[in-house]
Design a protein around this motif. Structure first.
Motif, PDB file in Angstrom:
ATOM      1  N   SER A 408    -120.725  26.948  10.202  1.00  0.00           N
ATOM      2  CA  SER A 408    -119.318  27.205   9.905  1.00  0.00           C
ATOM      3  C   SER A 408    -118.622  27.832  10.991  1.00  0.00           C
ATOM      4  O   SER A 408    -117.544  27.473  11.419  1.00  0.00           O
ATOM      5  CB  SER A 408    -119.458  28.211   8.732  1.00  0.00           C
ATOM      6  OG  SER A 408    -117.995  28.557   8.436  1.00  0.00           O
ATOM      7  N   ALA A 409    -119.381  28.542  11.694  1.00  0.00           N
ATOM      8  CA  ALA A 409    -118.812  29.235  12.899  1.00  0.00           C
ATOM      9  C   ALA A 409    -118.597  28.125  14.358  1.00  0.00           C
ATOM     10  O   ALA A 409    -117.480  28.353  14.900  1.00  0.00           O
ATOM     11  CB  ALA A 409    -119.355  30.479  13.508  1.00  0.00           C
ATOM     12  N   ARG A 410    -119.428  27.285  14.203  1.00  0.00           N
ATOM     13  CA  ARG A 410    -119.187  26.303  15.124  1.00  0.00           C
ATOM     14  C   ARG A 410    -118.082  25.330  14.921  1.00  0.00           C
ATOM     15  O   ARG A 410    -117.353  24.972  15.884  1.00  0.00           O
ATOM     16  CB  ARG A 410    -120.722  25.390  15.241  1.00  0.00           C
ATOM     17  CG  ARG A 410    -121.602  26.153  16.385  1.00  0.00           C
ATOM     18  CD  ARG A 410    -121.122  25.935  17.658  1.00  0.00           C
ATOM     19  NE  ARG A 410    -121.991  26.217  18.683  1.00  0.00           N
ATOM     20  CZ  ARG A 410    -123.049  25.501  19.118  1.00  0.00           C
ATOM     21  NH1 ARG A 410    -123.191  24.185  18.668  1.00  0.00           N
ATOM     22  NH2 ARG A 410    -123.927  25.980  19.982  1.00  0.00           N
ATOM     23  N   ASP A 411    -118.040  25.186  13.539  1.00  0.00           N
ATOM     24  CA  ASP A 411    -116.868  24.112  13.194  1.00  0.00           C
ATOM     25  C   ASP A 411    -115.487  24.649  13.293  1.00  0.00           C
ATOM     26  O   ASP A 411    -114.600  24.045  13.494  1.00  0.00           O
ATOM     27  CB  ASP A 411    -117.109  23.387  11.794  1.00  0.00           C
ATOM     28  CG  ASP A 411    -118.309  22.916  11.512  1.00  0.00           C
ATOM     29  OD1 ASP A 411    -118.820  22.235  12.847  1.00  0.00           O
ATOM     30  OD2 ASP A 411    -119.006  22.653  10.305  1.00  0.00           O
ATOM     31  N   SER A 412    -115.433  25.843  12.929  1.00  0.00           N
ATOM     32  CA  SER A 412    -114.269  26.580  13.042  1.00  0.00           C
ATOM     33  C   SER A 412    -113.694  27.320  14.150  1.00  0.00           C
ATOM     34  O   SER A 412    -112.665  27.826  14.268  1.00  0.00           O
ATOM     35  CB  SER A 412    -114.192  27.947  11.747  1.00  0.00           C
ATOM     36  OG  SER A 412    -115.038  28.618  12.047  1.00  0.00           O
ATOM     37  N   GLY A 413    -114.804  27.793  14.808  1.00  0.00           N
ATOM     38  CA  GLY A 413    -114.206  28.533  16.095  1.00  0.00           C
ATOM     39  C   GLY A 413    -114.381  30.008  16.039  1.00  0.00           C
ATOM     40  O   GLY A 413    -114.124  30.767  16.807  1.00  0.00           O
ATOM     41  N   GLU A 414    -114.905  30.422  14.844  1.00  0.00           N
ATOM     42  CA  GLU A 414    -114.719  31.852  14.390  1.00  0.00           C
ATOM     43  C   GLU A 414    -115.780  32.590  15.190  1.00  0.00           C
ATOM     44  O   GLU A 414    -116.821  31.948  15.350  1.00  0.00           O
ATOM     45  CB  GLU A 414    -114.734  32.043  13.112  1.00  0.00           C
ATOM     46  CG  GLU A 414    -113.346  31.624  12.110  1.00  0.00           C
ATOM     47  CD  GLU A 414    -112.222  32.664  12.523  1.00  0.00           C
ATOM     48  OE1 GLU A 414    -112.626  33.981  12.743  1.00  0.00           O
ATOM     49  OE2 GLU A 414    -111.229  32.147  12.658  1.00  0.00           O
ATOM     50  N   PRO A 415    -115.842  33.763  15.743  1.00  0.00           N
ATOM     51  CA  PRO A 415    -116.916  34.383  16.191  1.00  0.00           C
ATOM     52  C   PRO A 415    -118.007  34.788  14.844  1.00  0.00           C
ATOM     53  O   PRO A 415    -117.673  34.762  13.877  1.00  0.00           O
ATOM     54  CB  PRO A 415    -116.205  35.741  16.643  1.00  0.00           C
ATOM     55  CG  PRO A 415    -114.940  35.971  15.818  1.00  0.00           C
ATOM     56  CD  PRO A 415    -114.572  34.848  15.477  1.00  0.00           C
ATOM     57  N   GLY A 473    -117.561  36.385  11.659  1.00  0.00           N
ATOM     58  CA  GLY A 473    -116.126  36.737  11.885  1.00  0.00           C
ATOM     59  C   GLY A 473    -115.792  37.769  12.864  1.00  0.00           C
ATOM     60  O   GLY A 473    -114.927  38.664  13.186  1.00  0.00           O
ATOM     61  N   VAL A 474    -117.138  38.405  13.563  1.00  0.00           N
ATOM     62  CA  VAL A 474    -117.024  39.570  14.225  1.00  0.00           C
ATOM     63  C   VAL A 474    -117.456  39.264  15.699  1.00  0.00           C
ATOM     64  O   VAL A 474    -118.617  38.819  15.881  1.00  0.00           O
ATOM     65  CB  VAL A 474    -117.933  40.864  13.640  1.00  0.00           C
ATOM     66  CG1 VAL A 474    -117.772  42.079  14.481  1.00  0.00           C
ATOM     67  CG2 VAL A 474    -117.270  41.327  12.334  1.00  0.00           C
ATOM     68  N   ASP A 475    -116.729  39.757  16.881  1.00  0.00           N
ATOM     69  CA  ASP A 475    -117.230  39.299  18.182  1.00  0.00           C
ATOM     70  C   ASP A 475    -117.990  40.731  18.587  1.00  0.00           C
ATOM     71  O   ASP A 475    -118.097  41.645  17.858  1.00  0.00           O
ATOM     72  CB  ASP A 475    -116.055  39.229  19.109  1.00  0.00           C
ATOM     73  CG  ASP A 475    -114.854  40.171  18.980  1.00  0.00           C
ATOM     74  OD1 ASP A 475    -115.385  41.223  18.817  1.00  0.00           O
ATOM     75  OD2 ASP A 475    -113.966  39.926  19.290  1.00  0.00           O
ATOM     76  N   LEU A 476    -118.563  40.500  19.719  1.00  0.00           N
ATOM     77  CA  LEU A 476    -119.509  41.495  20.306  1.00  0.00           C
ATOM     78  C   LEU A 476    -118.826  42.905  20.361  1.00  0.00           C
ATOM     79  O   LEU A 476    -119.336  43.874  20.281  1.00  0.00           O
ATOM     80  CB  LEU A 476    -120.210  40.975  21.572  1.00  0.00           C
ATOM     81  CG  LEU A 476    -121.061  41.887  22.234  1.00  0.00           C
ATOM     82  CD1 LEU A 476    -122.507  41.901  21.115  1.00  0.00           C
ATOM     83  CD2 LEU A 476    -121.632  41.259  23.474  1.00  0.00           C
ATOM     84  N   PRO A 477    -117.530  42.899  20.987  1.00  0.00           N
ATOM     85  CA  PRO A 477    -116.900  44.277  21.305  1.00  0.00           C
ATOM     86  C   PRO A 477    -116.640  44.782  20.025  1.00  0.00           C
ATOM     87  O   PRO A 477    -116.756  46.231  19.829  1.00  0.00           O
ATOM     88  CB  PRO A 477    -115.624  43.702  22.059  1.00  0.00           C
ATOM     89  CG  PRO A 477    -115.791  42.364  22.516  1.00  0.00           C
ATOM     90  CD  PRO A 477    -116.877  41.755  21.770  1.00  0.00           C
TER      91      PRO A 477
END
Length: 547
Positions: A408-415, A473-477
């Motif tokens: 899902s993250a790959r398809d949507s570009g979400e983190p 939906g959460v990035d590293l920072p």
């Protein structure tokens, strides 16, 4: 120029016609001529004589004739309908004056089409005529199965005949629907109880068809022929076996006792064997068999009622359904002993209603079983996907969820970020404080991690002292301070156990999805590597992976 509405409709009609023609050609269907004019003419001119047959000497063989005298003063000179019900085998003769017809219950083509469940005729005797109505039929299989003759104005007699047909067809339709429902249940559960229920429904539906004469309506679809008595006796035996099976299945915990189970099995086998031996029996043997089946079934019902009552006394409320399924048959037996006129007049319909009541009760029991199996399946699925100690998703289900979130993250570009959590020096905790304390630590850490997440399913026990935290939906920072908070809660959870000398900390490695991650395994490897760096840097800390 845009097409007019009329042109648009014509185009749609042409397209629809071409589509239907193509489908017809593809399926090899026979060509259907166009419908002329404004109406559809179906069927074809009749090429057969009227179905009512004059009686031949061969038809009259073995028939016992009875007379119905006219009222005082003779017939009133208005149409009279004479209808004969409850004749289960052989020819039936009905005659008034010069009108004489014969018909068979199991071949509707031989009967007056105005009567659908009986043999009858409509005649207009001359006013004042004292010619009696003559009816005749073969000797019934059982003495108490008396035929019923209905006399009256054509309209009410035909309406009653239609009512009987509706009851008979409805009972069979309900049985077929319950059989299909049982088969669908088997497809969903693979439980043989559903197949046995479907088989019982089919046997009882076919038995109803033979009992009611619907096996020959609108034309014979069972090869009954001249052997109605054989078919009736055979399906009576098979039907009793099916009824015994169904009632026993609802008899509750007492029905699981070995003696009861064996007795029911023997009774079912005896009934089924009797049904198979029917073609070998002479008429006198058939009558003896039917009497024995009726007596044996009544005794079996009373015995199973006692077993069901014992189950109720033991607290098995589910056995109430067993009582409910037996009561109609016991009522029929009581009505038989009381020589009930209602039972004699509507024997077929009453028997069909009792069987349908039984099938509905069985269907309800099967629905309950289906719900139980589904709950069992759901519980097993939850157990298969849950870690027994902590109640968190286990490794298999956690990795399956990570796979979905990864795609899902790959398809949507979400983190997407994952945190690999490892309890520090867990082996030492087990060695110093014992494995029971180690289990308490695992449960406490699991609760601390889950309490920090909105979705408990995003915390996974990977095995041993390792946990996985998934942050869609959460990035590293954004993930780093959240995992720092979790690390602190892990320490607090260990302190809350109140065990002297126990210190619980965790090293956490973080990794966020990047272009180089080809699959979830590569993302996990980077998080795992970050966790080991956290341990090398002194433990009890959060370390982020590089891309």
């Amino acid at each position: 120029m845009s097409p007019s509405p009329t042109q648009g409709k014509s185009r749609w009609r042409i397209a629809l016609g071409l589509l239907l023609a193509g489908l017809g050609a593809a399926s090899g269907a026979a060509a259907v001529p166009a419908v002329p004019g404004e109406f559809l003419l179906a069927g074809a001119p009749a090429a057969e004589p009227a179905p009512m047959r004059a009686c031949t000497p061969r038809m009259r063989e073995g028939l016992r004739e009875h007379r119905i005298e006219p009222p005082p003063g003779g017939w009133p000179g208005v149409p009279q309908a004479i209808n004969v019900f409850n004749v289960f085998a052989g020819e039936v003769m009905v005659a008034l004056g010069e009108r004489e017809v014969c018909g068979r219950m199991h071949d509707a083509r031989t009967r007056d089409s105005r009567f659908r469940t009986s043999v009858g005729l409509v005649a207009v005797p001359a006013a004042g005529s004292r010619e009696p109505i003559r009816v005749a039929w073969a000797e019934p299989l059982q003495a108490d199965w008396r035929p019923t003759v209905v006399l009256g104005a054509p309209s009410p007699v035909q309406q009653m005949d239609t009512m009987r047909l509706l009851v008979r067809v409805s009972c069979m339709a309900i049985g077929m629907a319950l059989a299909m429902s049982a088969l669908m249940g088997f497809i969903g559960t693979r439980d043989r109880s559903f197949v046995l229920q479907a088989a019982a429904c089919l046997v009882l539906v076919l038995g109803q068809a033979v009992l009611s004469g619907l096996s020959g309506y609108p034309r014979p679809w069972l090869p009954v022929g001249d052997h109605e008595s054989w078919w009736l006796a055979a399906f009576t035996a098979f039907g009793i076996a099916a009824l015994l099976y169904g009632i026993w299945r609802q008899s509750g915990v007492a029905g699981t006792l070995a003696p009861v189970r064996r007795a029911v099995a023997w009774a079912m086998a005896a009934a089924a064997l009797a049904g198979l031996l029917v073609p070998l029996l002479p008429p006198a043997g058939l009558r003896a068999l039917m009497a024995g089946l009726e007596t044996g079934f009544g005794m079996a019902c009373l015995a199973l009622l006692a077993v069901t009552g014992l189950s109720l006394r033991r607290g098995d409320r589910g056995a109430v359904l067993g009582v409910v399924s037996i009561v109609p048959f016991l009522a029929i037996i009581a009505a038989e002993l009381a020589d009930s006129r209602l039972l004699a007049s509507y024997r077929i319909e009453i028997l069909q209603l009792a069987v349908t009541w039984f099938l509905i009760a069985m269907g309800y029991a099967l629905t309950r079983r289906f719900s139980h199996l589904r709950r069992q399946h759901d519980a097993m699925r939850v157990l298969a996907a849950t870690d027994e100690l902590t109640g968190l998703p286990n490794r298999r289900s956690g990795l399956a969820r990570l796979e979905q979130l990864f795609q899902s993250a790959r398809d949507s570009g979400e983190p997407l970020t994952v945190g690999f959590v490892d309890i520090d020096l867990f082996k030492r905790i087990n060695d110093v404080h014992g494995h029971h304390v180690g289990d308490q630590v695992l449960v406490a850490v699991a609760e601390a991690l889950a309490a920090s997440m909105r979705d408990r399913g995003d915390v996974v026990r990977m095995g041993g002292e390792e946990f996985l935290v998934v942050l869609p939906g959460v990035d590293l920072p954004m993930a780093t301070p959240r995992l720092e908070l979790m690390r602190q809660r892990v320490r607090e959870a260990g302190e809350a156990l109140g065990i002297e000398g126990l210190q619980v900390t965790a090293s956490i490695g973080l990794a966020s999805l990047c272009a180089a991650d080809e699959d979830p395994a590569s993302l996990l490897r980077r998080a795992d590597g970050a966790m080991y760096r956290a341990k090398q840097d002194g433990r009890d800390r959060v370390s982020g992976a590089t891309a």
